[in-house]
Design a protein around this motif. Structure first.
Motif, PDB file in Angstrom:
ATOM      1  N   THR A 137      12.830  33.939 -64.245  1.00 34.63           N
ATOM      2  CA  THR A 137      12.865  33.080 -65.429  1.00 34.63           C
ATOM      3  C   THR A 137      11.920  31.895 -65.249  1.00 34.63           C
ATOM      4  O   THR A 137      11.236  31.479 -66.191  1.00 34.63           O
ATOM      5  N   LYS A 138      11.852  31.395 -64.017  1.00 35.87           N
ATOM      6  CA  LYS A 138      10.913  30.302 -63.764  1.00 35.87           C
ATOM      7  C   LYS A 138       9.482  30.751 -64.018  1.00 35.87           C
ATOM      8  O   LYS A 138       8.687  30.025 -64.607  1.00 35.87           O
ATOM      9  N   LEU A 146      20.754  39.494 -57.555  1.00 35.38           N
ATOM     10  CA  LEU A 146      20.260  39.493 -58.936  1.00 35.38           C
ATOM     11  C   LEU A 146      20.142  38.062 -59.466  1.00 35.38           C
ATOM     12  O   LEU A 146      19.176  37.705 -60.145  1.00 35.38           O
ATOM     13  N   HIS A 147      21.145  37.267 -59.109  1.00 36.58           N
ATOM     14  CA  HIS A 147      21.144  35.854 -59.491  1.00 36.58           C
ATOM     15  C   HIS A 147      19.879  35.150 -58.994  1.00 36.58           C
ATOM     16  O   HIS A 147      19.151  34.524 -59.757  1.00 36.58           O
ATOM     17  N   SER A 200      16.680  36.649 -60.688  1.00 32.27           N
ATOM     18  CA  SER A 200      16.517  36.348 -62.113  1.00 32.27           C
ATOM     19  C   SER A 200      16.150  34.873 -62.312  1.00 32.27           C
ATOM     20  O   SER A 200      15.402  34.544 -63.230  1.00 32.27           O
ATOM     21  N   ILE A 201      16.669  34.001 -61.465  1.00 30.72           N
ATOM     22  CA  ILE A 201      16.277  32.595 -61.579  1.00 30.72           C
ATOM     23  C   ILE A 201      14.777  32.460 -61.360  1.00 30.72           C
ATOM     24  O   ILE A 201      14.057  31.847 -62.151  1.00 30.72           O
ATOM     25  N   TRP A 235      15.276  46.692 -61.915  1.00 29.14           N
ATOM     26  CA  TRP A 235      14.713  45.511 -61.244  1.00 29.14           C
ATOM     27  C   TRP A 235      14.627  45.672 -59.740  1.00 29.14           C
ATOM     28  O   TRP A 235      13.838  45.001 -59.090  1.00 29.14           O
ATOM     29  N   LEU A 268      15.060  35.361 -69.633  1.00 28.36           N
ATOM     30  CA  LEU A 268      14.202  34.894 -70.717  1.00 28.36           C
ATOM     31  C   LEU A 268      13.761  36.120 -71.503  1.00 28.36           C
ATOM     32  O   LEU A 268      12.882  36.860 -71.054  1.00 28.36           O
ATOM     33  N   GLY A 310       8.636  33.055 -66.047  1.00 28.48           N
ATOM     34  CA  GLY A 310       8.533  33.196 -67.495  1.00 28.48           C
ATOM     35  C   GLY A 310       8.277  31.857 -68.169  1.00 28.48           C
ATOM     36  O   GLY A 310       7.463  31.744 -69.091  1.00 28.48           O
ATOM     37  N   PRO A 356      20.179  34.303 -65.435  1.00 27.55           N
ATOM     38  CA  PRO A 356      19.426  33.867 -66.613  1.00 27.55           C
ATOM     39  C   PRO A 356      18.342  34.886 -66.954  1.00 27.55           C
ATOM     40  O   PRO A 356      17.713  35.438 -66.054  1.00 27.55           O
ATOM     41  N   VAL A 375      25.261  40.954 -57.249  1.00 27.85           N
ATOM     42  CA  VAL A 375      25.192  39.830 -58.191  1.00 27.85           C
ATOM     43  C   VAL A 375      24.451  38.658 -57.562  1.00 27.85           C
ATOM     44  O   VAL A 375      23.623  38.007 -58.210  1.00 27.85           O
ATOM     45  N   MET A 393      10.195  41.811 -61.808  1.00 27.34           N
ATOM     46  CA  MET A 393      11.185  41.757 -62.884  1.00 27.34           C
ATOM     47  C   MET A 393      10.524  41.261 -64.165  1.00 27.34           C
ATOM     48  O   MET A 393      10.727  41.780 -65.253  1.00 27.34           O
ATOM     49  N   ARG A 394       9.710  40.259 -64.031  1.00 21.70           N
ATOM     50  CA  ARG A 394       8.994  39.705 -65.172  1.00 21.70           C
ATOM     51  C   ARG A 394       8.071  40.755 -65.793  1.00 21.70           C
ATOM     52  O   ARG A 394       7.994  40.911 -66.996  1.00 21.70           O
TER      53      ARG A 394
END
Ligand code: SAM
Lengths: 341, 229
Positions: free
Chosen positions: A84-85, A76-77, A80-81, A9, B123, A87, B121, A73, A39-40
């Motif tokens: 995910t949004k 990455l946190h 990834s948030i 990533w 997905l 996504g 998180p 971390v 990342m997506r």
């Protein structure tokens, strides 16, 4: 010695054959948005993944992407948030719209029926002779209100003037008119949603729409959870889809027992003589499966699908012009003479 | 008012009428899903209902929960994050990779993550660990609660890629999602056999029926012990 390239990533790394880092091409750690989009993207790719057990956190430090584990971390946190949004946003696909629209259609039907029944009960106290229900009733009450407003030319004038119903006070009339207008609007919405489904299906799944009809096609998509899933189903499943739900409903509420899945609402099947229906359903289901696959993979409109379907149905009709003879004997086993099937 | 640690980060709390499991709130002042908050000696705890969480039920059944303050945890089947939030409480110096494949369900989880910096998180579909292999590194614990067929298989492929040697798997097996006709007992046996038969190196150290908190569910604790080649 062969080096391998791996994608992570935070960048692309090169490892030697004992998994030591030899080179890295890291991304800009300040650009969270870019990191998240990437990342997506790489989640769809299953090539060049790190070897099992490879420690990305250590590698990120070795590359100088971050200076310690906490920073890793924390970054990455955040990334990834955001990923995910993206996504979640991507999941609002055209077939999701159709699924929601079908759900809305069903909810509207239920709501409109329920409210119409209430209107019918209430308004019936005032004008029990009025022989209307559902949308017609709602439209009538919305435009006229009290039966005393009907003019002498109105076809219902006679009935209205000799009605056994009670008078309607002004307050009640205003209230019921407003209520009826809302119900009319629900029926209006219903038509709009239907048009919306027809339009969207024409774009998303033109072949499926052509074969199944846009509304049945949309319902099949909604039942399976999306066009890709529908396309993956064997046509034998498509043929009975919707039957289970009707079955549960039947068991719960004494609704009529279901014989067939929802494709039996297809005019080609519904209007066929009963002894041909099963056979026609089979070829319709097969074509539906094919159509949904074409829609998913190429999107090209294949007019030959429908032609071919019609030819097959004509063959069935020609081969089975008459109802099979009913056997009067209780079909004993072993006695079967292979009657018409 | 008593508060006893029954396992790292999992407390048994008695305060007035409140008693039960709890974790120490990593985000003091804020609840996550409507759970009760209790303050004891300046520390805030979030009550943890075993009926809402397989992991809490496993802890109450006295299964050893091998999660430490600095553990890295891979959580498969995160849903909206009810249990994930408690795991997040348990690993203030670690990280929870929370995998969930339903975009609808993960929305709540994302919102919670904004307030809890140790959750990542993701997905993604847990049956395709390669789709998050560029994100997740080696972990000490895999907790899995996906409630779908092939539960043991999913655990195995994820362990092979992410679970450290000596790391632990905490697995909730739902009997009904594997097979609707076979008896739960048979399903549990079958899934555990699958786990132990695989060369990923699982040794099941404990298994418990999770009733009355969760019917037809079994909690499993397994350790990964790879014999060195
Ligand atoms: C029983 S719920 C988990 C509840 C959660 N562990 C808790 O206690 O708060 C199961 C979840 O697993 C998810 N799930 C099922 N199969 C999955 C898969 N293959 N990959 C990722 N998530 C999956 C479902 O969407 C659902 O949200």
């Amino acid at each position: 010695m062969i080096n391998v390239k791996i994608i992570t990533w935070f960048g692309t790394l090169e490892l030697d054959d004992s998994e030591h880092l030899v080179d890295c091409d890291i991304l800009d750690r300040m650009d969270i948005d870019h990191l998240a989009r990437r990342m997506r993207e790489i989640q769809q790719e299953t090539n060049d993944i790190p070897p099992a057990g490879y420690d990305l956190c250590d590698a990120a430090q070795e590359c100088g992407f971050v200076s310690n584990g906490e920073e890793y971390v924390s970054l990455l946190h955040q990334v990834s948030i955001q990923a995910t949004k993206y996504g979640v946003a991507e999941s609002y696909t055209p077939d999701m719209r159709i699924i929601q629209a079908i759900g809305t259609l069903d909810d509207l039907d239920e709501a409109a029926n329920l409210l119409s029944e209430r209107l019918s009960e209430w308004y019936g106290l005032h004008f029990p002779e009025l022989d209307k229900n559902t949308e017609q009733l709602a439209n009538f009450v919305a435009t006229h209100g009290s039966r005393s407003t009907l003019s002498a030319e109105d076809a219902l004038f006679e009935k209205a003037s000799s009605s056994m119903g009670a008078e309607l006070s002004d307050t009640d009339e205003t209230l019921l008119k407003g209520f009826a207008q809302n119900i009319s609007a629900l029926y209006e919405d219903r038509r709009r949603i239907e048009d919306y489904i027809i339009g969207s299906m024409g774009q998303l799944a033109p072949n499926l729409s052509d074969i199944a009809g846009p509304l049945i096609g949309a319902r099949l998509i909604s039942m399976t959870g999306g066009l890709p899933r529908l396309a993956r189903l064997p046509s034998s499943t498509v043929q009975v889809m919707g039957a289970n739900r009707a079955l549960f409903k039947h068991l719960r509420s004494r609704a009529p027992s279901p014989k067939h899945g929802i494709i039996f609402n297809h005019p080609l099947i519904k209007n066929a003589p009963w002894w041909q229906r099963g056979k026609i359903a089979r070829v319709v289901a097969a074509k539906i499966s094919l159509a949904s696959r074409i829609d998913l993979y190429s999107g090209r409109v294949e007019l030959s699908l429908k032609d071919d379907l019609m030819v097959r149905i004509a063959t069935i009709e020609a081969a089975h012009p008459n109802p099979p003879a009913r056997s009067t004997v209780k079909s004993g086993k072993g006695k079967s003479k292979g009657g018409r099937r | 008012m008593v508060q006893k640690e029954m396992s790292d980060g999992i407390f048994n709390i008695t305060k007035g009428s409140r008693r039960g499991l709890a974790t120490k709130n990593l985000d003091p002042g804020a609840g996550v899903y409507g759970e009760k908050l209790v303050t004891i000696e300046g520390n805030e705890y979030r009550m943890w209902n075993p009926k809402r969480s397989k992991l809490a039920a496993m802890a109450l059944k006295r299964m050893r929960i091998p999660i430490r303050h600095d553990s890295r945890v891979l959580y498969l089947g995160a849903a909206s994050g009810t249990t994930v939030s408690h795991v997040s409480d348990m690993v203030p110096d670690g990280v929870v990779y929370a995998v969930e494949f339903s975009a609808r369900t993960i929305r709540d989880l994302v919102q919670m993550c904004e307030r809890r910096s140790n959750i990542v998180p993701i997905l993604a579909d847990a049956t395709h660990p390669s789709s998050y292999a560029h994100i997740v590194g080696p972990v000490d614990v895999i907790f899995q609660d996906v409630a779908q067929p092939n539960q043991a298989k999913i655990a195995i492929i994820n362990a092979r890629r992410f679970l450290k040697n000596g790391g632990h798997l905490l697995l909730s097996i739902k009997a009904r999602s594997v097979d609707t006709v076979a008896s739960p007992d048979k399903i549990f046996k079958e899934e555990i056999r699958t786990l132990e038969a695989d060369d990923v190196g699982f040794h099941v150290s404990n298994r418990q029926d999770l009733s009355p908190f969760h019917e037809d569910h079994m909690g499993v604790v397994a350790e990964r012990k790879i014999v060195k080649e």
